[in-house]
Design a protein around this motif. Structure first.
Motif, short mmCIF file in Angstrom:
data_model
loop_
_atom_site.label_atom_id
_atom_site.label_comp_id
_atom_site.label_asym_id
_atom_site.label_seq_id
_atom_site.Cartn_x
_atom_site.Cartn_y
_atom_site.Cartn_z
N ASN A 85 -94.77 21.44 -14.89
CA ASN A 85 -93.91 20.25 -14.91
C ASN A 85 -94.56 18.99 -14.36
O ASN A 85 -93.90 17.96 -14.23
N GLY A 86 -95.85 19.08 -14.03
CA GLY A 86 -96.56 17.90 -13.57
C GLY A 86 -96.21 17.43 -12.17
O GLY A 86 -96.41 16.25 -11.84
N PHE A 87 -95.68 18.32 -11.34
CA PHE A 87 -95.32 17.93 -9.98
C PHE A 87 -96.58 17.48 -9.24
O PHE A 87 -97.55 18.23 -9.14
N PRO A 88 -96.61 16.26 -8.68
CA PRO A 88 -97.86 15.66 -8.17
C PRO A 88 -98.24 16.12 -6.77
O PRO A 88 -98.15 15.37 -5.80
N MET A 89 -98.70 17.34 -6.66
CA MET A 89 -98.94 17.91 -5.34
C MET A 89 -100.40 17.80 -4.91
O MET A 89 -101.33 17.82 -5.71
N THR A 90 -100.59 17.68 -3.60
CA THR A 90 -101.89 17.74 -2.94
C THR A 90 -101.75 18.69 -1.76
O THR A 90 -100.73 18.67 -1.06
N ILE A 91 -102.76 19.52 -1.54
CA ILE A 91 -102.71 20.50 -0.46
C ILE A 91 -103.71 20.11 0.63
O ILE A 91 -104.86 19.77 0.33
N VAL A 92 -103.27 20.17 1.87
CA VAL A 92 -104.14 19.87 3.02
C VAL A 92 -104.10 21.05 3.99
O VAL A 92 -103.01 21.53 4.33
N ARG A 93 -105.27 21.49 4.43
CA ARG A 93 -105.37 22.66 5.31
C ARG A 93 -106.03 22.29 6.64
O ARG A 93 -107.25 22.16 6.70
N PRO A 94 -105.25 22.12 7.70
CA PRO A 94 -105.84 21.90 9.02
C PRO A 94 -106.41 23.19 9.60
O PRO A 94 -106.03 24.29 9.20
N SER A 95 -107.33 23.05 10.55
CA SER A 95 -107.75 24.17 11.38
C SER A 95 -106.92 24.11 12.66
O SER A 95 -105.92 23.39 12.73
N GLN A 96 -107.31 24.86 13.68
CA GLN A 96 -106.63 24.73 14.97
C GLN A 96 -106.82 23.29 15.45
O GLN A 96 -107.94 22.83 15.62
N LYS A 143 -76.70 18.56 0.76
CA LYS A 143 -75.73 17.50 0.43
C LYS A 143 -76.09 16.22 1.18
O LYS A 143 -76.10 15.13 0.60
N GLU A 144 -76.41 16.37 2.45
CA GLU A 144 -76.78 15.20 3.26
C GLU A 144 -78.05 14.55 2.72
O GLU A 144 -78.15 13.33 2.61
N MET A 145 -79.04 15.39 2.37
CA MET A 145 -80.31 14.86 1.89
C MET A 145 -80.17 14.14 0.56
O MET A 145 -80.78 13.08 0.35
N ASN A 146 -79.39 14.68 -0.32
CA ASN A 146 -79.19 14.02 -1.62
C ASN A 146 -78.61 12.63 -1.44
O ASN A 146 -78.97 11.69 -2.16
N THR A 147 -77.72 12.48 -0.46
CA THR A 147 -77.13 11.17 -0.18
C THR A 147 -78.16 10.24 0.45
O THR A 147 -78.30 9.08 0.05
N LEU A 148 -78.91 10.75 1.45
CA LEU A 148 -79.89 9.93 2.17
C LEU A 148 -81.03 9.46 1.27
O LEU A 148 -81.55 8.36 1.41
N LEU A 149 -81.44 10.33 0.34
CA LEU A 149 -82.60 10.03 -0.49
C LEU A 149 -82.25 9.37 -1.81
O LEU A 149 -83.15 8.97 -2.56
N ASP A 150 -80.97 9.23 -2.09
CA ASP A 150 -80.53 8.78 -3.41
C ASP A 150 -81.14 7.45 -3.83
O ASP A 150 -81.54 7.27 -4.98
N GLU A 151 -81.24 6.51 -2.91
CA GLU A 151 -81.70 5.17 -3.26
C GLU A 151 -83.18 4.96 -2.99
O GLU A 151 -83.68 3.84 -3.11
N HIS A 152 -83.90 6.01 -2.62
CA HIS A 152 -85.31 5.87 -2.25
C HIS A 152 -86.25 6.44 -3.31
O HIS A 152 -85.94 7.44 -3.96
N HIS A 153 -87.38 5.78 -3.47
CA HIS A 153 -88.52 6.34 -4.20
C HIS A 153 -89.74 6.10 -3.33
O HIS A 153 -89.95 4.99 -2.84
N PHE A 154 -90.53 7.15 -3.11
CA PHE A 154 -91.67 7.06 -2.20
C PHE A 154 -92.98 7.22 -2.96
O PHE A 154 -93.08 8.06 -3.86
N ASP A 155 -93.96 6.42 -2.59
CA ASP A 155 -95.29 6.61 -3.16
C ASP A 155 -95.86 7.96 -2.75
O ASP A 155 -96.53 8.63 -3.53
N VAL A 156 -95.59 8.34 -1.51
CA VAL A 156 -96.10 9.61 -0.98
C VAL A 156 -95.03 10.26 -0.11
O VAL A 156 -94.34 9.58 0.65
N THR A 203 -88.84 15.79 -7.10
CA THR A 203 -89.24 15.60 -8.49
C THR A 203 -88.69 14.26 -8.99
O THR A 203 -87.49 13.99 -8.92
N GLY A 204 -89.59 13.40 -9.45
CA GLY A 204 -89.19 12.08 -9.92
C GLY A 204 -88.99 11.05 -8.83
O GLY A 204 -88.68 9.90 -9.12
N LYS A 205 -89.16 11.45 -7.57
CA LYS A 205 -88.95 10.53 -6.46
C LYS A 205 -90.23 10.21 -5.69
O LYS A 205 -90.18 9.49 -4.69
N THR A 206 -91.38 10.74 -6.13
CA THR A 206 -92.63 10.44 -5.45
C THR A 206 -93.79 10.57 -6.42
O THR A 206 -93.72 11.33 -7.40
#
Length: 336
Positions: free
Chosen positions: A142-153, A54-67, A87-90
Motif C-alpha cells: 500500500n505504499g506506507f512510507p516507513m523508515t526503520i531506525v535501530r538504536p543500540s544501548q 476515538k480520542e486519537m481520531n478526533t485529535l488527529l483529524d485536522e492534522h497532516h504531518f511531514d514526519v 495512512t494518508g496523514k504523513t
C-alpha cells in the motif's frame, strides 16, 4: 517541517526533541502529559492516549504531518493501530526498533543493516522484528512510507548503563563500586559492546527527518566506540575514583540466580559484535558520535551528584547479586 513525536520525553527521545526544535522543526509531542518537565521550549504538546482510538481520531483529524516518529511501539498490534491512524496523514513514518533484532549470536562480528534478523532469546527483540516485517508488507502492498531506525544501548544524564544493573535505580551500580561490593560481569568480560550517548543518537535521527530517500530503508544509529564490559567497568571506576571489584560469571549462572536477566543477556549483552555505521553516515553527511563513554559517564555521575534524590538503591537486586556472588564463589572454592 511539521513533525509529530509520539512520546518524545523519554531517555532517548527527549534529546531528539530538543535538537529537532533547535534545528527549526515544527515539533508536536503526543503524550499524556506525565513528563512535561522534559518538553523542550518551542514544542507543542497534544495531550492524549495513543491507545484511545476515538480520542486519537478526533485529535488527529485536522492534522497532516511531514514526519511521524513513534517512540513507544513494541508489538505488531501497535503497528496496526499506527497504520490505521497515519495512512494518508504523513509523508514518513519512523519506527524505533533496536539492534537487538540482529541475529544472536551473530555469525560475523561486524553487524550492518543487511545482517539477518533472528533473536529467539528475547521476546522484546522478536516483537520488534515482527513490527518491522509488518511495516515492510504495508510498504509493498500500500505504499506506507516507513523508515526503520535501530538504536543500540543508549544512555544519558539520568542513566548509568551496564550489563547487569538496575534500570530503575541506576545508582545501585555506583553504590556497589564505591562500597567495594563485587560487580557481576557476564562471561570473562571480553565481549565487545557499543554504548551510545543520547545526544549522538539525536544527531542521526534528526538528520533522517523528512528525507524521502530513507523510505523503505533501515538504519542503526550508534557510537563507533567499542569496548569490552571490563573496559566499560574500568571507566566507571575511574570516574568515581574507586577500582571496581569484578567477578566474572557465565550468563547461564547469572540467569539461574536472576532470571530477569536471561533474555537481555543471551539475546543481546553477552554476545560480541561491532556495529558498522557506514549507512547512516552516507544518508546523514557529517554524522559522527562525539561523546565517548568516559565523557558521557562523567556527565551522568555529575548529574546524580547534583541531584542526590536520584541516588536510589535497588535493595532487592542488591540482595540477589550478593547471594549469587556468594553461591558462585562457594561453588568455585569446592572445585579448588
Amino acid at each position: 517541517m511539521k513533525v509529530l513525536f509520539i512520546g518524545g520525553t523519554g531517555l532517548i527521545s527527549k534529546e531528539v526533541s530538543k535538537l529537532a526544535v533547535e534545528e527549526g522543526v515544527d515539533l508536536y509531542l503526543l503524550n499524556r502529559g506525565n513528563r512535561n518537565s522534559f518538553v523542550p521550549e518551542g514544542a507543542k504538546v497534544i495531550y492524549g492516549d495513543i491507545n484511545n482510538r476515538k480520542e486519537m481520531n478526533t485529535l488527529l483529524d485536522e492534522h497532516h504531518f511531514d514526519v511521524v516518529v513513534n517512540w513507544i511501539v513494541f508489538t505488531e498490534a501497535d503497528i496496526e493501530r499506527d497504520i490505521a491512524y497515519f495512512t494518508g496523514k504523513t509523508e514518513q513514518y519512523i519506527f524505533i526498533s533496536t539492534v537487538a533484532t540482529y541475529q544472536r549470536p551473530p555469525l560475523h562480528y561486524m553487524v550492518d543493516e543487511s545482517t539477518p534478523q533472528h533473536n529467539p532469546w528475547w521476546k522484546y527483540a522478536s516483537e520488534k522484528i515482527a513490527c518491522e516485517d509488518r511495516l515492510r508488507q504495508e510498504l509493498r502492498e500500500n505504499g506506507f512510507p516507513m523508515t526503520i531506525v535501530r538504536p543500540s544501548q543508549t544512555y544519558g544524564n539520568t542513566s548509568i548503563p551496564f550489563a547487569v544493573t538496575s534500570g530503575v535505580h541506576p545508582w545501585t551500580l555506583i553504590d556497589r563500586i564505591i562500597n567495594g561490593k563485587k560487580i557481576i560481569v557476564p562471561g570473562d568480560g571480553s565481549s565487545l559492546w557499543t554504548i551510545t550517548h543520547n545526544t549522538d543518537f539525536a544527531k542521526g535521527l534528526v538528520g533522517l527527518l523528512g528525507n524521502s530517500e530513507t523510505i523503505g530503508e533501515a538504519f542503526h544509529i550508534t557510537s563507533d566506540e567499542v569496548k569490552t564490559w571490563d573496559q566499560y567497568l574500568a571507566v566507571l571506576g575511574k570516574v568515581v575514583g574507586v577500582k571496581p571489584r569484578i567477578i566474572h560469571m557465565t550468563s547461564e549462572s547469572i540467569s539461574l540466580f536472576m532470571p530477569e536477566f536471561k533474555a537481555p543477556l543471551f539475546g543481546d549483552a553477552s554476545t560480541s559484535y561491532v556495529v558498522d555505521n557506514s549507512k547512516i553516515k552516507s544518508f546523514v553527511p557529517g554524522y559522527k558520535a562525539t561523546t565517548n563513554f568516559e565523557q558521557g559517564i562523567r556527565e551522568s555521575i555529575a548529574y546524580f551528584e547534583e541531584n542526590p534524590e536520584l541516588q536510589t538503591i535497588d535493595h532487592v537486586l542488591n540482595e540477589k547479586m550478593d547471594y549469587a556472588i556468594a553461591s558462585y564463589e562457594e561453588f568455585l572454592a569446592q572445585i579448588n
